[in-house]
Scaffold this motif. Structure first.
Motif, PDB file in Angstrom:
ATOM      1  N   HIS A   3      -3.568   4.100   0.507  1.00 38.36           N
ATOM      2  CA  HIS A   3      -3.683   2.761  -0.054  1.00 38.36           C
ATOM      3  C   HIS A   3      -3.187   1.712   0.939  1.00 38.36           C
ATOM      4  CE1 HIS A   3      -3.969   5.014  -3.875  1.00 38.36           C
ATOM      5  NE2 HIS A   3      -4.818   4.040  -4.164  1.00 38.36           N
ATOM      6  N   ALA A   4      -2.235   2.089   1.790  1.00 36.54           N
ATOM      7  CA  ALA A   4      -1.750   1.160   2.808  1.00 36.54           C
ATOM      8  C   ALA A   4      -2.878   0.777   3.758  1.00 36.54           C
ATOM      9  CB  ALA A   4      -0.586   1.785   3.576  1.00 36.54           C
ATOM     10  N   GLN A  25       2.123   1.689  -3.399  1.00 38.12           N
ATOM     11  CA  GLN A  25       1.063   2.200  -4.263  1.00 38.12           C
ATOM     12  C   GLN A  25       0.830   3.694  -4.019  1.00 38.12           C
ATOM     13  OE1 GLN A  25      -2.466  -0.186  -3.862  1.00 38.12           O
ATOM     14  NE2 GLN A  25      -2.971   0.029  -6.011  1.00 38.12           N
ATOM     15  N   LEU A  61      -5.391  -1.536   1.677  1.00 43.04           N
ATOM     16  CA  LEU A  61      -4.902  -2.894   1.446  1.00 43.04           C
ATOM     17  C   LEU A  61      -4.777  -3.678   2.758  1.00 43.04           C
ATOM     18  CD1 LEU A  61      -2.244  -2.558  -1.385  1.00 43.04           C
ATOM     19  CD2 LEU A  61      -4.509  -3.574  -1.496  1.00 43.04           C
ATOM     20  N   GLY A  73       0.814  -1.206   0.000  1.00 41.67           N
ATOM     21  CA  GLY A  73       0.000   0.000   0.000  1.00 41.67           C
ATOM     22  C   GLY A  73       0.849   1.257   0.000  1.00 41.67           C
TER      23      GLY A  73
END
Length: 162
Positions: free
Chosen positions: A77-78, A66, A81, A63
């Motif tokens: 995103h971390a 990303q 995910l 993430g």
């Protein structure tokens, strides 16, 4: 050398990097809104097959990669995910028993929740996407799940990844 040692772990990381590349690959304008969640799908496969090798830490690192790749808020995103990894690991035993079409339905819900969190985070930062279009990537990803799962299962078995 013991037979229970880990083998071909590079395949996992190569497939996840391929997912990162697919997530930024160019698509025609009309297909942008339904871009599949490649990283989440590939991560989900490895979470289901090798939960002792791939976990929430892997999801967090992916993430962050990303976030850097997309230039978004660091941790956005971390968080998403990691939420996907938590939900998949929580449902791990049940999901493995389901046929692929039922796995697709469950994954559509899990990825839909992830997209809902994404929408919420985008609203907090001031960049809101169109109304119901945020759910389309979850639907497209669920439709792609059986084919991606079959492909990764073939790679997994052929290269004997464990």
């Amino acid at each position: 050398m013991s037979a229970s040692g880990t083998r071909n772990g590079w395949v996992i990381w190569l497939s996840l990097v391929l997912g990162l590349l697919l997530s930024v690959s160019p698509l025609p304008e009309f297909m942008q809104i339904g871009r599949p969640l490649w990283v989440a799908l590939i991560l989900t496969y490895w979470l289901l097959e090798l939960p002792h090798r791939v976990g929430m830490t892997t999801a967090w690192v992916l993430g962050l990669a990303q976030d850097v790749l997309f230039g978004t808020l660091l941790g956005q995103h971390a968080l998403i995910l990691t939420l996907v990894a938590f939900l998949v690991l929580s449902l791990h035993q049940r999901l493995r028993m389901f046929p692929l079409w039922q796995q697709s339905m469950v994954l559509m819900v899990v990825l839909g929740l992830a997209q809902l969190v994404q929408l919420w985070l985008n609203a907090l930062t001031g960049s809101r996407p169109p109304t119901l279009a945020f759910i389309l990537p979850a639907v497209v990803s669920a439709l792609l799940w059986p084919w991606l799962c079959g492909f990764l299962r073939g790679v997994h078995r052929r290269l004997n990844v464990n």
